[in-house]
Motif scaffolding. Structure first.
Motif, PDB file in Angstrom:
ATOM      1  N   ASN A   1       7.361  -1.975   8.459  1.00 37.20           N
ATOM      2  CA  ASN A   1       7.750  -2.027   7.016  1.00 37.20           C
ATOM      3  C   ASN A   1       6.851  -1.301   6.053  1.00 37.20           C
ATOM      4  N   THR A   2       7.170  -0.531   5.194  1.00 33.61           N
ATOM      5  CA  THR A   2       6.207   0.082   4.228  1.00 33.61           C
ATOM      6  C   THR A   2       5.843  -0.933   3.225  1.00 33.61           C
ATOM      7  N   ALA A   3       4.716  -0.552   2.544  1.00 36.36           N
ATOM      8  CA  ALA A   3       4.172  -1.318   1.550  1.00 36.36           C
ATOM      9  C   ALA A   3       3.812  -2.500   2.263  1.00 36.36           C
ATOM     10  N   LYS A   4       3.416  -2.744   3.688  1.00 39.19           N
ATOM     11  CA  LYS A   4       2.629  -3.711   4.215  1.00 39.19           C
ATOM     12  C   LYS A   4       2.053  -3.498   5.199  1.00 39.19           C
ATOM     13  N   GLN A   5       1.010  -4.139   5.582  1.00 37.85           N
ATOM     14  CA  GLN A   5      -0.036  -4.010   6.572  1.00 37.85           C
ATOM     15  C   GLN A   5       0.763  -4.148   7.710  1.00 37.85           C
ATOM     16  N   MET A   6       0.326  -3.594   8.986  1.00 33.24           N
ATOM     17  CA  MET A   6       0.734  -3.417  10.083  1.00 33.24           C
ATOM     18  C   MET A   6      -0.181  -4.829  10.690  1.00 33.24           C
TER      19      MET A   6
ATOM     20  N   ASN B   1       9.863   7.429  14.340  1.00 32.15           N
ATOM     21  CA  ASN B   1       9.344   6.144  13.675  1.00 32.15           C
ATOM     22  C   ASN B   1      10.259   5.551  12.673  1.00 32.15           C
ATOM     23  N   HIS B   2      11.191   4.435  13.000  1.00 31.16           N
ATOM     24  CA  HIS B   2      12.109   3.856  12.246  1.00 31.16           C
ATOM     25  C   HIS B   2      11.531   2.930  11.253  1.00 31.16           C
ATOM     26  N   LEU B   3      10.973   3.720  10.406  1.00 29.49           N
ATOM     27  CA  LEU B   3      10.194   2.726   9.095  1.00 29.49           C
ATOM     28  C   LEU B   3      11.402   1.787   8.605  1.00 29.49           C
ATOM     29  N   GLY B   4      10.672   0.693   8.182  1.00 33.32           N
ATOM     30  CA  GLY B   4      11.718  -0.239   7.061  1.00 33.32           C
ATOM     31  C   GLY B   4      11.243   0.086   5.845  1.00 33.32           C
ATOM     32  N   ASP B   5      11.849   1.035   5.482  1.00 34.29           N
ATOM     33  CA  ASP B   5      11.496   1.643   4.147  1.00 34.29           C
ATOM     34  C   ASP B   5      12.536   1.496   2.892  1.00 34.29           C
ATOM     35  N   TRP B   6      13.429   0.683   2.989  1.00 33.85           N
ATOM     36  CA  TRP B   6      14.410   0.613   2.328  1.00 33.85           C
ATOM     37  C   TRP B   6      14.973  -0.956   2.240  1.00 33.85           C
ATOM     38  N   GLY B   7      15.378  -1.443   1.054  1.00 35.52           N
ATOM     39  CA  GLY B   7      15.917  -2.949   1.011  1.00 35.52           C
ATOM     40  C   GLY B   7      15.423  -3.604  -0.228  1.00 35.52           C
ATOM     41  N   THR B   8      16.002  -4.761  -0.382  1.00 33.91           N
ATOM     42  CA  THR B   8      15.834  -5.557  -1.596  1.00 33.91           C
ATOM     43  C   THR B   8      14.411  -5.721  -2.324  1.00 33.91           C
ATOM     44  N   GLN B   9      13.508  -5.734  -1.302  1.00 36.26           N
ATOM     45  CA  GLN B   9      12.059  -6.140  -1.469  1.00 36.26           C
ATOM     46  C   GLN B   9      11.454  -5.195  -2.509  1.00 36.26           C
ATOM     47  N   PHE B  10      12.052  -3.885  -2.695  1.00 33.11           N
ATOM     48  CA  PHE B  10      11.591  -2.755  -3.387  1.00 33.11           C
ATOM     49  C   PHE B  10      11.943  -3.150  -4.850  1.00 33.11           C
ATOM     50  N   GLY B  11      12.815  -3.929  -5.024  1.00 32.04           N
ATOM     51  CA  GLY B  11      13.100  -4.292  -6.627  1.00 32.04           C
ATOM     52  C   GLY B  11      11.709  -5.163  -6.922  1.00 32.04           C
ATOM     53  N   LYS B  12      11.494  -6.121  -6.265  1.00 33.22           N
ATOM     54  CA  LYS B  12      10.552  -6.936  -6.695  1.00 33.22           C
ATOM     55  C   LYS B  12       9.323  -6.202  -6.637  1.00 33.22           C
TER      56      LYS B  12
ATOM     57  N   ALA C   1      -4.629   0.870  -0.796  1.00 28.40           N
ATOM     58  CA  ALA C   1      -3.225   1.021  -1.256  1.00 28.40           C
ATOM     59  C   ALA C   1      -2.418  -0.081  -0.861  1.00 28.40           C
ATOM     60  N   ILE C   2      -2.567  -0.394   0.449  1.00 25.84           N
ATOM     61  CA  ILE C   2      -1.611  -1.170   1.105  1.00 25.84           C
ATOM     62  C   ILE C   2      -1.813  -2.749   0.606  1.00 25.84           C
ATOM     63  N   GLU C   3      -3.221  -2.764   0.498  1.00 26.86           N
ATOM     64  CA  GLU C   3      -3.757  -4.179   0.036  1.00 26.86           C
ATOM     65  C   GLU C   3      -3.210  -4.522  -1.409  1.00 26.86           C
ATOM     66  N   GLU C   4      -3.082  -3.443  -2.056  1.00 28.73           N
ATOM     67  CA  GLU C   4      -2.704  -3.552  -3.604  1.00 28.73           C
ATOM     68  C   GLU C   4      -1.325  -3.787  -3.660  1.00 28.73           C
ATOM     69  N   LEU C   5      -0.401  -3.176  -2.765  1.00 29.81           N
ATOM     70  CA  LEU C   5       0.834  -3.239  -2.838  1.00 29.81           C
ATOM     71  C   LEU C   5       1.278  -4.672  -2.291  1.00 29.81           C
TER      72      LEU C   5
ATOM     73  N   GLU D   1       4.301   7.048   1.319  1.00 24.49           N
ATOM     74  CA  GLU D   1       3.363   8.137   1.506  1.00 24.49           C
ATOM     75  C   GLU D   1       2.076   7.150   1.778  1.00 24.49           C
ATOM     76  N   VAL D   2       1.628   6.548   0.962  1.00 22.76           N
ATOM     77  CA  VAL D   2       0.243   5.439   1.130  1.00 22.76           C
ATOM     78  C   VAL D   2       0.538   4.840   2.457  1.00 22.76           C
ATOM     79  N   SER D   3       1.747   3.973   2.589  1.00 27.17           N
ATOM     80  CA  SER D   3       1.780   3.416   3.898  1.00 27.17           C
ATOM     81  C   SER D   3       1.643   4.365   4.900  1.00 27.17           C
ATOM     82  N   LEU D   4       2.362   5.407   5.185  1.00 20.49           N
ATOM     83  CA  LEU D   4       2.390   6.107   6.218  1.00 20.49           C
ATOM     84  C   LEU D   4       0.662   6.769   6.504  1.00 20.49           C
ATOM     85  N   ALA D   5       0.165   7.012   5.424  1.00 14.60           N
ATOM     86  CA  ALA D   5      -1.149   7.207   5.793  1.00 14.60           C
ATOM     87  C   ALA D   5      -2.083   6.127   6.420  1.00 14.60           C
ATOM     88  N   ALA D   6      -1.852   4.941   5.940  1.00 12.43           N
ATOM     89  CA  ALA D   6      -2.692   3.688   6.612  1.00 12.43           C
ATOM     90  C   ALA D   6      -2.244   3.749   7.978  1.00 12.43           C
ATOM     91  N   PHE D   7      -0.807   3.840   8.098  1.00  8.09           N
ATOM     92  CA  PHE D   7      -0.248   3.738   9.529  1.00  8.09           C
ATOM     93  C   PHE D   7      -0.953   4.551  10.445  1.00  8.09           C
TER      94      PHE D   7
END
Ligand code: ARG
Length: 594
Positions: free
Chosen positions: A135-140, A169-180, A198-202, A246-252
């Motif tokens: 899932n994006t915006a999170k660490q692996m 790569n079927h990223l989890g990049d959509w869903g209610t978490q993005f509102g928060k 970036a991911i740490e901060e997100l 983008e920042v998530s993918l770069a970290a992945f």
């Protein structure tokens, strides 16, 4: 001499035509079922005679004798043939045939081609392999390790056996978490921290956003509005969301680089956003999906748990009651896209076993839907794996009880390997030791996973995976490095065919045993790819390294006699080729010194 490139597959064909020549009743239906045999009885055994004979009330031994008599001269010269028990046929490669095999397999390409070669298994077929999918915006974290490692090995096995492989790569990049997350970002984002990690901060911003928006609060309504704006294409929110991806993918990608993974596509859940309406429409038209209190759902009435009469009805949720799409909706759209756009003949999805119900329902739904609409149906495989646990059997955690980040885990693997290398090889330069530690450390983590049946839970143990003894990466990598050192001493390159020109056929017991193991490489690959279970190949490589070690302990390679020396160097060269090729198929890198 008939060169048995891929002896089991070759024998399979030979026996089928022998059945025709011998006039066996129903010869066209005869399946020889050639498998590697218990080495005490031979190299390969045809098990199919018994079943074929019994079903037609024939005497199995008599049928076996007829088949053996009808063998053409080539295979008859290559094997010692014996009929055993009620009608098994055992084949043992003769030394001259072993020698022909060794001579012919000069490189990895030769290992996969040949008359009945492996490369034909999947040739002309397209496979989409869906693995990793964080899932994006999170660490692996450590939970993401197995999908990545197992998925990559499966890709390589499929490619080696001729398939065109599409890594998706079927990223989890959509869903209610993005509102928060957007809610938190707009209030508390720290640009310096974003630039730093970036991911740490997100993750921090998501936590803040989540804490600030409790159920029933006006803040939660605000976060929901941010989500709706994103979904409706609001420029600012879409731009933010894009940056998150983008920042998530770069970290992945930094993790994937260390594991030797390169995806062809990163088509995450968001990509299917505009493709779910067609799913709703077609499933409704076909009468497969139905309305249930405003939601669109699918039941499978011939399934005990997914039928509407099940004790606890658990329909497949194609569209939620509030009209939103979900994991099921996007996965349905994904299946259609892979069939139509990629022309997939096969789809493999690699996730942990907890998603079994989801994929079982998905596949049941897809089969009915594609049949009703005439879409081309690929083979569908959900490749599952067990949990990663600590040595106490519980989920693996950091000392303070947090989840272990994949990056930290790989760093630790390299550090631990470096300590071992430094202890064993203090004379090497720091740079050399670090390079070796990188290959050994990462390889140890990959191989610890791949060497066990993926269906089991996997007990993560640094000491076991880094041990130089046992079915481990260091043991196999060390075998490879040891063979390279023999060639350095001999002043010959392992690929220098001329150096083996004077070699004769394997003669000593350990030479013959090693050669007999080498010729079974195609069978190990076939077993691994057929079951989508890489551990079969791992086990084979471990046994091969053991046979090599017995040979090496019993026979000196660099002897004076040029014929014997060439013969033993040839065995070393082919062992090296098979080990390096096999480890490469599992996603490991190898070393020439350790
Ligand atoms: N994002 C999912 C997870 O974290 C894995 C995706 C697997 N692939 C799929 N097509 N659903 O569990």
């Amino acid at each position: 001499m008939h060169v048995p490139f891929d002896p089991a597959a070759g024998l399979e064909e030979v026996l089928r035509s022998a059945a025709v020549t011998a006039g066996l009743p129903d010869a066209a239906a005869f399946r020889p079922e050639v498998r590697p045999a218990d080495p005490r009885h031979g190299d390969f055994q045809a098990n199919g005679v018994l079943g074929h004979a019994k079903a037609r009330k024939l005497n199995p031994r008599a049928v076996a004798e007829q088949l053996v008599a009808a063998l053409p001269a080539g295979p008859r010269d290559a094997f010692d043939v014996a009929i055993a028990g009620p009608g098994f046929i055992n084949f043992t490669l003769r030394p001259a045939a072993l020698h022909a095999w060794l001579g012919a397999h000069t490189d990895a390409a030769a290992l996969r081609t040949g008359a009945a070669g492996l490369a034909r298994t999947h040739s002309g077929r397209t496979w989409v392999v869906d693995y990793s999918g964080p899932n994006t915006a999170k660490q692996m974290h450590v939970g993401h390790l197995r999908s990545a490692v197992i998925g990559e090995a499966i890709c390589r096995l499929l490619e080696f056996t001729g398939a065109r492989v599409i890594r998706d790569n079927h990223l989890g990049d959509w869903g209610t978490q993005f509102g928060k997350l957007i809610y938190g970002y707009k209030r508390w984002a720290d640009q310096a921290a974003l630039a730093e990690d970036a991911i740490e901060e997100l993750e921090r911003l998501y936590r803040l956003g989540n804490d600030a928006t409790p159920e029933g609060s006006p803040e939660l309504d605000e976060a929901r509005r941010e989500l709706v704006k994103l979904q409706q294409g609001d420029q600012g929110n879409v731009a933010l969301w894009r940056t998150f991806s983008e920042v998530s993918l770069a970290a992945f990608q930094r993790i994937y680089d260390r594991l030797g993974i390169r995806f062809d596509h990163h088509l995450g859940e968001s990509f299917y956003n505009d493709k779910v309406d067609r799913v709703y429409r077609e499933l409704t038209e076909a009468g497969i999906a139905e309305d249930s209190a405003g939601a669109l759902v699918v039941f499978h009435d011939d399934h005990p748990r997914f039928s509407r009469d099940a004790e606890r009805p658990n329909p497949f949720m194609v569209r939620k009651a509030d009209g939103a799409s979900g994991y099921a909706s996007t996965d349905l759209a994904t299946a259609l896209y892979r069939s139509e756009h990629f022309g997939a003949d096969g789809i493999v999805i690699v996730t942990d076993f907890r998603q079994s119900d989801h994929f079982e329902q998905l596949f049941l739904t897809v089969r009915r839907w594609f049949a009703a609409k005439g879409h081309r149906l690929p083979e569908l495989h959900h490749v599952t794996f067990g949990a990663v646990t600590g040595e106490d059997g519980k989920a693996l955690k950091t000392r303070s009880g947090g989840t272990i980040r994949l990056k930290a885990l790989l760093d630790e693997a390299e550090e631990r390997a470096l300590a071992i290398v430094t202890e064993k090889n203090p004379g090497l330069s720091e740079a050399e030791r670090r390079e070796i530690a990188r290959v050994v450390g990462i390889g140890a983590v990959q191989y610890a996973d791949l060497s066990q049946n993926r269906s089991s839970n996997y007990v993560f143990s640094w000491d076991k995976m880094l041990a130089l003894e046992g079915n481990t990466a260091p043991y196999l990598l060390y075998a490879v490095a040891r063979i390279h050192s023999i060639f350095r001493k001999a002043g010959v390159a392992p690929g220098d065919t001329a150096a083996f020109a004077t070699a004769d056929a394997p003669a000593e017991a350990t030479e013959v045993a090693l050669a007999r193991k080498l010729v079974k490489f195609p069978d190990a690959v076939r077993q691994a790819v057929d079951g989508l279970r890489p551990h079969y190949l791992g086990l084979y490589l471990f046994e091969l390294a053991g046979d090599y070690s017995s040979f090496n302990n019993a026979e000196k390679v660099l002897v004076e006699d040029p014929v014997v020396r060439a013969r033993r160097l040839l065995l070393c060269a082919r062992t090296l080729l098979v080990l390096e090729t096999g480890l490469g198929l599992l996603g490991l890198r190898t070393l020439t010194r350790m």
